[in-house]
Write a protein that holds these residues in place. Structure first.
Motif, short mmCIF file in Angstrom:
data_model
loop_
_atom_site.label_atom_id
_atom_site.label_comp_id
_atom_site.label_asym_id
_atom_site.label_seq_id
_atom_site.Cartn_x
_atom_site.Cartn_y
_atom_site.Cartn_z
N UNK A 1 47.65 -36.49 36.30
CA UNK A 1 48.99 -36.72 36.81
C UNK A 1 50.08 -36.31 35.80
N UNK A 2 49.74 -36.30 34.50
CA UNK A 2 50.72 -35.91 33.48
C UNK A 2 50.56 -34.46 33.05
N UNK A 3 49.65 -33.73 33.68
CA UNK A 3 49.42 -32.34 33.34
C UNK A 3 50.70 -31.53 33.51
N UNK A 4 51.13 -30.86 32.44
CA UNK A 4 52.32 -30.00 32.42
C UNK A 4 53.64 -30.75 32.57
N UNK A 5 53.61 -32.07 32.53
CA UNK A 5 54.85 -32.83 32.56
C UNK A 5 55.55 -32.74 31.20
N UNK A 6 56.87 -32.60 31.24
CA UNK A 6 57.66 -32.50 30.01
C UNK A 6 58.25 -33.87 29.69
N UNK A 7 57.78 -34.45 28.60
CA UNK A 7 58.18 -35.81 28.24
C UNK A 7 58.91 -35.79 26.91
N UNK A 8 60.15 -36.24 26.94
CA UNK A 8 60.98 -36.35 25.74
C UNK A 8 60.99 -37.80 25.30
N UNK A 9 60.46 -38.07 24.11
CA UNK A 9 60.38 -39.43 23.59
C UNK A 9 61.52 -39.67 22.61
N UNK A 10 62.27 -40.74 22.83
CA UNK A 10 63.30 -41.16 21.90
C UNK A 10 62.83 -42.38 21.13
N UNK A 11 62.78 -42.28 19.82
CA UNK A 11 62.26 -43.35 18.97
C UNK A 11 63.42 -44.01 18.22
N UNK A 12 63.51 -45.33 18.29
CA UNK A 12 64.59 -46.05 17.61
C UNK A 12 64.03 -46.93 16.50
N UNK A 13 64.91 -47.56 15.75
CA UNK A 13 64.53 -48.30 14.55
C UNK A 13 63.91 -49.64 14.85
N UNK A 14 62.62 -49.63 15.07
CA UNK A 14 61.86 -50.85 15.34
C UNK A 14 60.48 -50.70 14.72
N UNK A 15 59.91 -51.81 14.26
CA UNK A 15 58.58 -51.76 13.67
C UNK A 15 57.55 -51.23 14.66
N UNK A 16 57.84 -51.38 15.97
CA UNK A 16 56.91 -50.89 17.00
C UNK A 16 56.79 -49.37 16.99
N UNK A 17 57.66 -48.69 16.25
CA UNK A 17 57.60 -47.23 16.17
C UNK A 17 56.27 -46.75 15.58
N UNK A 18 55.54 -47.62 14.88
CA UNK A 18 54.26 -47.20 14.32
C UNK A 18 53.25 -46.82 15.41
N UNK A 19 53.50 -47.27 16.65
CA UNK A 19 52.59 -46.97 17.76
C UNK A 19 52.86 -45.60 18.39
N UNK A 20 53.99 -44.99 18.05
CA UNK A 20 54.38 -43.77 18.75
C UNK A 20 53.45 -42.58 18.46
N UNK A 21 52.93 -42.41 17.25
CA UNK A 21 51.93 -41.34 17.06
C UNK A 21 50.74 -41.48 18.00
N UNK A 22 50.31 -42.72 18.25
CA UNK A 22 49.20 -42.94 19.20
C UNK A 22 49.63 -42.54 20.60
N UNK A 23 50.86 -42.91 20.98
CA UNK A 23 51.38 -42.57 22.29
C UNK A 23 51.46 -41.04 22.47
N UNK A 24 51.96 -40.36 21.45
CA UNK A 24 52.07 -38.90 21.52
C UNK A 24 50.68 -38.28 21.70
N UNK A 25 49.68 -38.76 20.95
CA UNK A 25 48.31 -38.24 21.07
C UNK A 25 47.79 -38.42 22.48
N UNK A 26 48.03 -39.60 23.07
CA UNK A 26 47.54 -39.88 24.43
C UNK A 26 48.21 -38.97 25.46
#
Length: 396
Positions: A1-26
């Motif tokens: 369902x996400x094949x070829x979808x263009x996703x722009x991620x905006x990351x803000x100043x929160x400790x939860x940002x450490x999870x974003x590399x995992x999200x990008x990989x997925x």
């Protein structure tokens, strides 16, 4: 369902940002194309270099670097969705009030794609009234909010405020893109707002309906791919971008508009607060104030829901609304049966945050088999999604 979808991620100043590399990989693994924009504060929590490497696109922080301009307008037009994860309390406040002091806020304000946010903050911040107010504001701008989770927080407390896990966000995005085609090819009629029944050229009988709920449903229908015709009474609310908007004033005009196009409609949703009575005689001149009692004789207006229920085919799906103050379920089910509707949405004025004028609502839905679907108090944007999702489940 996400094949070829263009996703722009905006990351803000929160400790939860450490999870974003995992999200990008997925997301990359699911076949999506990913770009990342960070706020300056986000660099303290996650490396732009790491995100650039994983996304295979340069992670952007500043509006300009080395005489090169980061085109925030183009970024918002490139994406199929702008995902803000994590959304900090500070950036939430900026989004809610239109502040623009970095690349990400500039991208947000100029984005033409859907915006989805995954908040992250400590429990007390999450429950603060100003945070709730800001969330309601951005929801009213048609932004989508991925609910926070409960668990261990950076403060060491256990409570609400954790950003949804990367796997949860990916699943949410998959469902979001799936919903975009659920009503594709379906023609939907929706009514919204009040009707004004003229007494004379100056005065009228009306009600407190703002049209907000119907407009929110129209937006959600459009998002799901439907061809939407909105028939709306007098309102001060900004009208949505749909296939057709028909402005009416009286119950008679709304009846005629619905009757005219109903035969070409797959789904009809009668959300408008149509007057039950209208003056028998409308004065041609303004009625002058005088001593004594002014008597106005009223007659019943035409029942739009009942009429459409009488003429609908087996291929059509008819949705009514019931706003009640007493015996709510009993009256809603009676309306469902008597009007030959396929689904009825019940509002009770006894529920806090429900009824006319609010930006929130609380609903209970009944289908033709009298199955009951109950929902908590939510923003009208979220309520609209619940209503449309239920229609999809029952009809499509």
């Amino acid at each position: 369902m996400l094949q070829n979808k263009k996703i722009l991620i905006g990351v803000t100043g929160s400790i939860a940002a450490y999870k974003i590399p995992i999200l990008v990989r997925l997301l990359i693994k699911a076949g999506a194309e990913v770009k990342v924009v960070l706020t300056p504060a986000a660099k303290e929590f996650v490396s732009p270099l790491v995100l650039s490497t994983l996304s295979k696109n340069e992670a952007l922080v500043d509006l300009s670097t080395n005489n090169s301009w980061a085109n925030h307008v183009q970024l918002g037009r490139w994406a199929d969705v702008l995902l803000i994860a994590p959304l900090s309390c500070n950036t939430l406040a900026k989004f809610a009030n239109g502040s623009c002091d970095n690349l990400l806020t500039a991208v947000y304000l100029s984005a033409t794609c859907p915006v989805v946010v995954a908040p992250a903050m400590d429990e007390d911040m999450w429950h603060h009234p100003s945070t709730k107010n800001n969330l309601s504001k951005i929801a009213s701008y048609s932004n989508h909010i991925i609910p926070v989770e409960k668990g261990e927080l950076a403060s060491g407390l256990i409570g609400d405020g954790r950003m949804a896990e990367p796997e949860t966000i990916v699943k949410w995005l998959e469902d979001f893109f799936l919903s975009g085609n659920q009503l594709k090819g379906k023609k939907v009629l929706i009514t919204a707002g009040p009707t004004y029944e003229a007494i004379d050229p100056v005065r009228f009988i009306g009600n407190h309906s703002s049209g907000k709920m119907g407009i929110a449903i129209a937006k959600e229908l459009k998002k799901c791919g439907a061809e939407v015709t909105l028939i709306i009474g007098p309102t001060q609310v900004e009208l949505p971008v749909v296939n057709q908007v028909i402005k009416v004033r009286s119950a008679e005009e709304m009846y005629n508009a619905c009757d005219k196009i109903f035969s070409q409609t797959d789904i009809a949703i009668l959300n408008a607060a149509v007057a039950d009575y209208t003056p028998v005689i409308v004065a041609e001149e303004k009625i002058k104030k005088q001593d004594g009692v002014l008597e106005i004789e009223l007659k019943k207006t035409k029942d739009i829901l009942k009429h459409l229920g009488e003429i609908k085919t087996l291929k059509q799906f008819l949705v009514g609304f019931a706003l009640e103050t007493t015996n709510e379920k009993e009256y809603a089910l009676k309306k469902l049966r008597d009007k030959n509707a396929d689904m009825i949405v019940l509002n009770s004025l006894n529920d806090n945050g429900a009824g006319f004028g609010y930006d929130t609502n609380k609903i209970t839905i009944f289908d033709k088999q009298q199955n009951e679907y109950s929902f908590e108090t939510k923003t009208k944007t979220e309520v609209a999604a619940d209503i449309v999702n239920t229609i999809v489940k029952l009809y499509v």
